[in-house]
Design a protein around this motif. Sequence first.
Motif, PDB file in Angstrom:
ATOM      1  N   HIS A  17       0.812  -1.218   0.000  1.00 55.30           N
ATOM      2  CA  HIS A  17       0.000   0.000   0.000  1.00 55.30           C
ATOM      3  C   HIS A  17       0.848   1.271   0.000  1.00 55.30           C
ATOM      4  O   HIS A  17       0.439   2.287  -0.552  1.00 55.30           O
ATOM      5  CB  HIS A  17      -0.974   0.002   1.180  1.00 55.30           C
ATOM      6  N   GLU A  18       2.021   1.227   0.610  1.00 57.52           N
ATOM      7  CA  GLU A  18       2.853   2.429   0.692  1.00 57.52           C
ATOM      8  C   GLU A  18       3.736   2.633  -0.534  1.00 57.52           C
ATOM      9  O   GLU A  18       4.038   3.764  -0.883  1.00 57.52           O
ATOM     10  CB  GLU A  18       3.745   2.361   1.937  1.00 57.52           C
ATOM     11  N   THR A  19       4.198   1.582  -1.168  1.00 57.37           N
ATOM     12  CA  THR A  19       5.190   1.736  -2.234  1.00 57.37           C
ATOM     13  C   THR A  19       4.679   1.398  -3.617  1.00 57.37           C
ATOM     14  O   THR A  19       5.334   1.714  -4.594  1.00 57.37           O
ATOM     15  CB  THR A  19       6.424   0.848  -1.969  1.00 57.37           C
ATOM     16  N   GLY A  20       3.553   0.755  -3.691  1.00 58.13           N
ATOM     17  CA  GLY A  20       3.082   0.297  -4.990  1.00 58.13           C
ATOM     18  C   GLY A  20       1.962   1.136  -5.549  1.00 58.13           C
ATOM     19  O   GLY A  20       1.608   2.184  -5.015  1.00 58.13           O
ATOM     20  N   PRO A  21       1.386   0.657  -6.623  1.00 55.05           N
ATOM     21  CA  PRO A  21       0.225   1.316  -7.229  1.00 55.05           C
ATOM     22  C   PRO A  21      -1.000   1.145  -6.330  1.00 55.05           C
ATOM     23  O   PRO A  21      -0.933   0.436  -5.320  1.00 55.05           O
ATOM     24  CB  PRO A  21       0.058   0.554  -8.549  1.00 55.05           C
ATOM     25  N   PRO A  22      -2.123   1.778  -6.686  1.00 57.22           N
ATOM     26  CA  PRO A  22      -3.335   1.656  -5.870  1.00 57.22           C
ATOM     27  C   PRO A  22      -3.698   0.184  -5.640  1.00 57.22           C
ATOM     28  O   PRO A  22      -3.642  -0.628  -6.556  1.00 57.22           O
ATOM     29  CB  PRO A  22      -4.408   2.355  -6.704  1.00 57.22           C
ATOM     30  N   ALA A  23      -4.042  -0.155  -4.405  1.00 61.24           N
ATOM     31  CA  ALA A  23      -4.367  -1.533  -4.057  1.00 61.24           C
ATOM     32  C   ALA A  23      -5.526  -1.566  -3.069  1.00 61.24           C
ATOM     33  O   ALA A  23      -5.735  -0.629  -2.310  1.00 61.24           O
ATOM     34  CB  ALA A  23      -3.142  -2.217  -3.447  1.00 61.24           C
ATOM     35  N   ASP A  26      -8.667  -7.202   1.337  1.00 60.75           N
ATOM     36  CA  ASP A  26      -9.778  -7.709   2.128  1.00 60.75           C
ATOM     37  C   ASP A  26      -9.246  -8.864   2.964  1.00 60.75           C
ATOM     38  O   ASP A  26      -8.029  -9.034   3.073  1.00 60.75           O
ATOM     39  CB  ASP A  26     -10.971  -8.109   1.244  1.00 60.75           C
ATOM     40  N   SER A  27     -10.108  -9.642   3.530  1.00 59.86           N
ATOM     41  CA  SER A  27      -9.655 -10.694   4.438  1.00 59.86           C
ATOM     42  C   SER A  27      -8.860 -11.798   3.747  1.00 59.86           C
ATOM     43  O   SER A  27      -8.105 -12.508   4.399  1.00 59.86           O
ATOM     44  CB  SER A  27     -10.851 -11.313   5.167  1.00 59.86           C
ATOM     45  N   MET A  28      -8.989 -11.928   2.428  1.00 59.23           N
ATOM     46  CA  MET A  28      -8.323 -13.026   1.731  1.00 59.23           C
ATOM     47  C   MET A  28      -7.362 -12.591   0.626  1.00 59.23           C
ATOM     48  O   MET A  28      -6.534 -13.392   0.196  1.00 59.23           O
ATOM     49  CB  MET A  28      -9.374 -13.956   1.098  1.00 59.23           C
ATOM     50  N   HIS A  29      -7.466 -11.368   0.130  1.00 58.83           N
ATOM     51  CA  HIS A  29      -6.695 -10.982  -1.042  1.00 58.83           C
ATOM     52  C   HIS A  29      -6.225  -9.529  -0.968  1.00 58.83           C
ATOM     53  O   HIS A  29      -6.818  -8.719  -0.267  1.00 58.83           O
ATOM     54  CB  HIS A  29      -7.543 -11.103  -2.319  1.00 58.83           C
ATOM     55  N   THR A  30      -5.189  -9.250  -1.721  1.00 62.94           N
ATOM     56  CA  THR A  30      -4.815  -7.872  -2.012  1.00 62.94           C
ATOM     57  C   THR A  30      -4.841  -7.750  -3.524  1.00 62.94           C
ATOM     58  O   THR A  30      -4.207  -8.535  -4.227  1.00 62.94           O
ATOM     59  CB  THR A  30      -3.417  -7.527  -1.471  1.00 62.94           C
ATOM     60  N   THR A  31      -5.613  -6.805  -4.018  1.00 59.18           N
ATOM     61  CA  THR A  31      -5.764  -6.606  -5.456  1.00 59.18           C
ATOM     62  C   THR A  31      -5.030  -5.336  -5.852  1.00 59.18           C
ATOM     63  O   THR A  31      -5.235  -4.287  -5.253  1.00 59.18           O
ATOM     64  CB  THR A  31      -7.255  -6.470  -5.832  1.00 59.18           C
ATOM     65  N   ILE A  32      -4.169  -5.462  -6.860  1.00 58.19           N
ATOM     66  CA  ILE A  32      -3.391  -4.334  -7.361  1.00 58.19           C
ATOM     67  C   ILE A  32      -3.748  -4.165  -8.832  1.00 58.19           C
ATOM     68  O   ILE A  32      -3.671  -5.119  -9.597  1.00 58.19           O
ATOM     69  CB  ILE A  32      -1.874  -4.596  -7.235  1.00 58.19           C
ATOM     70  N   GLU A  33      -4.138  -2.963  -9.212  1.00 58.07           N
ATOM     71  CA  GLU A  33      -4.500  -2.697 -10.605  1.00 58.07           C
ATOM     72  C   GLU A  33      -3.742  -1.479 -11.112  1.00 58.07           C
ATOM     73  O   GLU A  33      -3.864  -0.402 -10.559  1.00 58.07           O
ATOM     74  CB  GLU A  33      -6.003  -2.467 -10.732  1.00 58.07           C
ATOM     75  N   ASP A  34      -2.928  -1.691 -12.146  1.00 57.84           N
ATOM     76  CA  ASP A  34      -2.160  -0.612 -12.746  1.00 57.84           C
ATOM     77  C   ASP A  34      -1.419  -1.186 -13.947  1.00 57.84           C
ATOM     78  O   ASP A  34      -1.707  -2.299 -14.385  1.00 57.84           O
ATOM     79  CB  ASP A  34      -1.180  -0.020 -11.731  1.00 57.84           C
ATOM     80  N   GLU A  35      -0.448  -0.455 -14.438  1.00 57.51           N
ATOM     81  CA  GLU A  35       0.388  -0.948 -15.530  1.00 57.51           C
ATOM     82  C   GLU A  35       1.201  -2.145 -15.040  1.00 57.51           C
ATOM     83  O   GLU A  35       1.581  -2.221 -13.875  1.00 57.51           O
ATOM     84  CB  GLU A  35       1.327   0.155 -16.024  1.00 57.51           C
ATOM     85  N   TRP A  36       1.485  -3.083 -15.946  1.00 61.21           N
ATOM     86  CA  TRP A  36       2.164  -4.331 -15.604  1.00 61.21           C
ATOM     87  C   TRP A  36       3.442  -4.112 -14.783  1.00 61.21           C
ATOM     88  O   TRP A  36       3.621  -4.737 -13.746  1.00 61.21           O
ATOM     89  CB  TRP A  36       2.481  -5.110 -16.879  1.00 61.21           C
ATOM     90  N   HIS A  37       4.331  -3.245 -15.228  1.00 59.26           N
ATOM     91  CA  HIS A  37       5.613  -3.058 -14.537  1.00 59.26           C
ATOM     92  C   HIS A  37       5.411  -2.498 -13.129  1.00 59.26           C
ATOM     93  O   HIS A  37       6.155  -2.836 -12.214  1.00 59.26           O
ATOM     94  CB  HIS A  37       6.583  -2.196 -15.353  1.00 59.26           C
ATOM     95  N   ASP A  38       4.403  -1.655 -12.929  1.00 62.09           N
ATOM     96  CA  ASP A  38       4.127  -1.120 -11.590  1.00 62.09           C
ATOM     97  C   ASP A  38       3.511  -2.188 -10.692  1.00 62.09           C
ATOM     98  O   ASP A  38       3.860  -2.294  -9.513  1.00 62.09           O
ATOM     99  CB  ASP A  38       3.186   0.077 -11.668  1.00 62.09           C
ATOM    100  N   VAL A  39       2.610  -2.976 -11.267  1.00 63.58           N
ATOM    101  CA  VAL A  39       1.957  -4.035 -10.495  1.00 63.58           C
ATOM    102  C   VAL A  39       2.981  -5.070 -10.042  1.00 63.58           C
ATOM    103  O   VAL A  39       2.991  -5.489  -8.887  1.00 63.58           O
ATOM    104  CB  VAL A  39       0.834  -4.703 -11.318  1.00 63.58           C
ATOM    105  N   MET A  40       3.863  -5.476 -10.920  1.00 58.46           N
ATOM    106  CA  MET A  40       4.824  -6.522 -10.587  1.00 58.46           C
ATOM    107  C   MET A  40       5.927  -6.037  -9.642  1.00 58.46           C
ATOM    108  O   MET A  40       6.522  -6.827  -8.918  1.00 58.46           O
ATOM    109  CB  MET A  40       5.432  -7.123 -11.850  1.00 58.46           C
ATOM    110  N   ASP A  41       6.190  -4.755  -9.614  1.00 54.84           N
ATOM    111  CA  ASP A  41       7.215  -4.212  -8.730  1.00 54.84           C
ATOM    112  C   ASP A  41       6.768  -4.237  -7.261  1.00 54.84           C
ATOM    113  O   ASP A  41       7.575  -4.495  -6.369  1.00 54.84           O
ATOM    114  CB  ASP A  41       7.581  -2.785  -9.149  1.00 54.84           C
ATOM    115  N   ALA A  46       7.795  -6.147  -1.688  1.00 48.28           N
ATOM    116  CA  ALA A  46       7.278  -6.752  -0.457  1.00 48.28           C
ATOM    117  C   ALA A  46       7.977  -8.078  -0.177  1.00 48.28           C
ATOM    118  O   ALA A  46       8.405  -8.334   0.952  1.00 48.28           O
ATOM    119  CB  ALA A  46       5.769  -6.952  -0.553  1.00 48.28           C
ATOM    120  N   THR A  47       8.119  -8.916  -1.197  1.00 45.50           N
ATOM    121  CA  THR A  47       8.777 -10.211  -1.023  1.00 45.50           C
ATOM    122  C   THR A  47      10.226 -10.045  -0.583  1.00 45.50           C
ATOM    123  O   THR A  47      10.689 -10.722   0.342  1.00 45.50           O
ATOM    124  CB  THR A  47       8.717 -11.023  -2.331  1.00 45.50           C
ATOM    125  N   ASP A  48      10.952  -9.145  -1.222  1.00 49.07           N
ATOM    126  CA  ASP A  48      12.351  -8.911  -0.854  1.00 49.07           C
ATOM    127  C   ASP A  48      12.470  -8.453   0.593  1.00 49.07           C
ATOM    128  O   ASP A  48      13.340  -8.905   1.334  1.00 49.07           O
ATOM    129  CB  ASP A  48      12.990  -7.872  -1.782  1.00 49.07           C
TER     130      ASP A  48
END
Length: 66
Positions: A17-23, A26-41, A46-48
Amino acid sequence: MEASVADGIADTVKIIHETGPPARSDSMHTTIEDEWHDVMDAPKRATDTITTKHPHPTHHQSTHLT
């Protein structure tokens, strides 16, 4: 849920939520919608961060003896 698991999940959602595109989360998922390179970053960051901060005890380099 173990405290370390809950902490890892909370850290992951916060990073996305702080570093990525709009997300949305909910209790089971985090949905990120934006351009591919922004979504995948966002999950990569977070994983790193999480794998450094909360290493999994079974994720270690193993030595194979032959």
